[in-house]
Design a protein around this motif. Sequence first.
Motif, PDB file in Angstrom:
ATOM      1  N   GLY A 288      40.743  56.647  88.194  1.00  0.00           N
ATOM      2  CA  GLY A 288      40.184  55.394  87.695  1.00  0.00           C
ATOM      3  C   GLY A 288      39.175  54.779  88.654  1.00  0.00           C
ATOM      4  N   GLN A 289      39.345  55.019  89.944  1.00  0.00           N
ATOM      5  CA  GLN A 289      38.406  54.475  90.930  1.00  0.00           C
ATOM      6  C   GLN A 289      37.019  55.083  90.741  1.00  0.00           C
TER       7      GLN A 289
ATOM      8  N   GLU B 100      35.948  56.480  87.945  1.00  0.00           N
ATOM      9  CA  GLU B 100      35.436  56.053  86.641  1.00  0.00           C
ATOM     10  C   GLU B 100      34.849  54.648  86.717  1.00  0.00           C
ATOM     11  N   ALA B 101      35.570  53.745  87.421  1.00  0.00           N
ATOM     12  CA  ALA B 101      35.071  52.380  87.527  1.00  0.00           C
ATOM     13  C   ALA B 101      33.718  52.366  88.232  1.00  0.00           C
ATOM     14  N   SER B 102      33.573  53.177  89.291  1.00  0.00           N
ATOM     15  CA  SER B 102      32.318  53.200  90.034  1.00  0.00           C
ATOM     16  C   SER B 102      31.182  53.757  89.192  1.00  0.00           C
ATOM     17  N   LEU B 103      31.473  54.866  88.505  1.00  0.00           N
ATOM     18  CA  LEU B 103      30.429  55.465  87.660  1.00  0.00           C
ATOM     19  C   LEU B 103      30.027  54.491  86.561  1.00  0.00           C
ATOM     20  N   ALA B 104      31.023  53.804  85.974  1.00  0.00           N
ATOM     21  CA  ALA B 104      30.727  52.855  84.896  1.00  0.00           C
ATOM     22  C   ALA B 104      29.849  51.713  85.404  1.00  0.00           C
ATOM     23  N   LEU B 105      29.937  51.410  86.720  1.00  0.00           N
ATOM     24  CA  LEU B 105      29.098  50.357  87.281  1.00  0.00           C
ATOM     25  C   LEU B 105      27.699  50.858  87.619  1.00  0.00           C
TER      26      LEU B 105
ATOM     27  N   MET C 114      27.025  53.518  89.696  1.00  0.00           N
ATOM     28  CA  MET C 114      26.875  54.207  90.983  1.00  0.00           C
ATOM     29  C   MET C 114      26.704  55.705  90.749  1.00  0.00           C
TER      30      MET C 114
END
Lengths: 499, 252
Positions: A397-398, A400-405, A407
């Motif tokens: 999830g870490q 995924e959250a970064s890619l979704a932002l 990065m």
Amino acid sequence: MSKSWRGTRALVFLASTVILLSSRPSLLAADILQQIKERGVLLWGADAEGGAPYVYPDPQQPAQLIGFEFELAEALARRLGVKARMVQNQWDGLIPALERGNFDIILNGLELTSENQQHIAMSRPYFVYAQQIVTRLDTQNLVGMEALKGKQVGVLSSSVAQRLLEKMGGVELRAYPGNVESFRDLTARRIEAVLLDSPIALYYAKSDPSLRFSGAPFAPGFYGIGLRKQDTNLLAAINLAMADLIQCRTLEAIYRKYGVWDERQASLQGYKPEIISSTAAHSTLRDLPKYLPLLFRGAVTTVEISVLAMALAVVAGLVIVLVRLYAVAPLQWLAKAYVEVVRGTPLLIQLFLIYYGLPEIGIRLNAFLAAILGLGLNYAASESENYRAGIQSIPRGQTEASLALGMSRWQTLKHVILPQAVRVVIPPVTNDFIAMFKDSSIVSVITMVELTKVYGMLAMSTYDYIGLGLVTAGIYFALSYPASIFANWLERRLCYDPR
Amino acid sequence: MIHVENLVKSYNSNRVLHGICHSQGSSETVVLIGPSGCGKTTFLRCLNQLEIPDAGRITIGDVTVEACGLPRTSKEREQQRQLRLRAGMVFQCFNLFPHLTVLENVTQAPMVVKHMPQEEAEAAALKLLAKVGLQTKTASYPLQLSGGQQQRVAIARALAMEPQVMLFDEPTSALDPELREEVLGVMRQLAEDGMTMIVVTHEMQFARDMADRVLFFDQGRVAESGSPEQLFSSPQNERTREFLGLGTLRCG
């Protein structure tokens, strides 16, 4: 003559000596000669590793031992009416092993010196050795010990040659664990000369056309058989048997067979035992001021090697794990193969390959660099595995959250994954760093004189394995404990979980 | 604002999306409901490329991505990143960065991705945190917060990148009932402010109140769609009726 020093074995031995002190075997009290006759076997302690021409595995039939000492032991046992059986023991540890009752006698190039006779009884001599300088064929004018000043000279670790040169001073000494290694470095032009006992020189260097004996042998001395002091009956029997072997020329026949007979051996015949003046026994406590500077110098080398090698391991490990996890497939495969091969093969052999193998393809590293490279590249494999465990412990999830932002993969790694993984890998990496302090003692096999090596040399010459062992262990602990305190502090500082 | 054509996605031989088509205007709030494994979460994750669709075309704002497997060229990767920048994502399990404070969680992406100066990023973050009611928690770490607070930080974090649409993947499913309301409140506020939103949820009340349109997903297809009134009071599809009748069924 002397053999390699291995730190770990020294500590095992130290532990066994401590046990010995609390329960001395009762068999020592009884008459040992009687016992030998009853059991029909004379147990003799020696080290067959790199032991030519004294006692060594027959190259034609490696299961069978040969050597002039091997045949001498057989002949002696025959005179006593029993069979001889060799007990393998690290050379540096022969005397303590004798004292704790592992075997009856030491028959392995033990020099007849007053130091030795303080601790054990010694028989009449059975061999006259001398020191021989060996150089490359093209080296001129290296005759006599004085000529060695200012030169890089290889010796066997803890040998008479080393003691002689240390006493004289002014020589760049390189102590080797075995005989083959020093001649290799001589050929590789890392050193100018090798100084060693004449029989070893005869065996190893005579056949090599690129080497030559420089000048005549000097500083003669005797080898004798070592026994426990209380075994006076056995000593008398051995001396009698020995006189007999010399008288009827059995000894000469054995020595001629191995090419170690020379005129000097004739002096064995009329040997009169000298009265050994008893010098004061060593006391570590009193002599500590003398030993500490030497130990500290060893400790500095240990710290230098460990810290630099660990720095290399930490950086190289990161490169390896990033390649393994994120690079294109062939590179990933390569990184995985590196880790598997490096951790699946012994560090000792890797060091030998780097130090003695690389010169064959033209890469000649000095011992310090080779030590750092060897330890560092070895530990890099295990650090990369620590990192991999750390990186893969971060939930998906870490990422995924970064890619979704928005990065990139690299930004995700740098700002999100690695900062969290660092905390996870601090304990295992610290553990490896502390292990490195102790593992670094292995680099003594490529002539580095670090803390355990210094301990070994001092213990060898003072016989104070326990006192010096405790001091040395104390120094190691004083070095590694701050590392763990620092790691604990770092871990707490990076903690973000209030639970 | 959002335009999806023929979105197809399979895991191995199991097809989970059968050519979904969807269009959504600006400021519109669309709620996806449906039984477990119906494909609604996968659909949402395809929109910002956390799942790579096998076929289809996705347009968000001015960016279109033509699905054809993993991006290979740097141009394809840049397209994918641009699409993600248009869509903010809120996850069921929050996925906050535990090693950063609340404030850093919100400022990091603008600083790293948009190279926004720190002061500017922090000013914007403080505004957003005030909007979700957490201006007093800026120095806390995520694990010191309740689930509801964490999810509100996650919403602020997504908003900090100034997305054109917000995607919510079951944002209240991991929360206790009393904490759900604070998150739903923030979402209501967002919808009222005119954000374009797609919400996967089983909060039927939220769907009734806030949705402009409700899509009922079943077996990888949009089985029925319509206004909340239509869908909830007189569903046409057999499966929709079944699903709403068994209202306890959870959708994952």
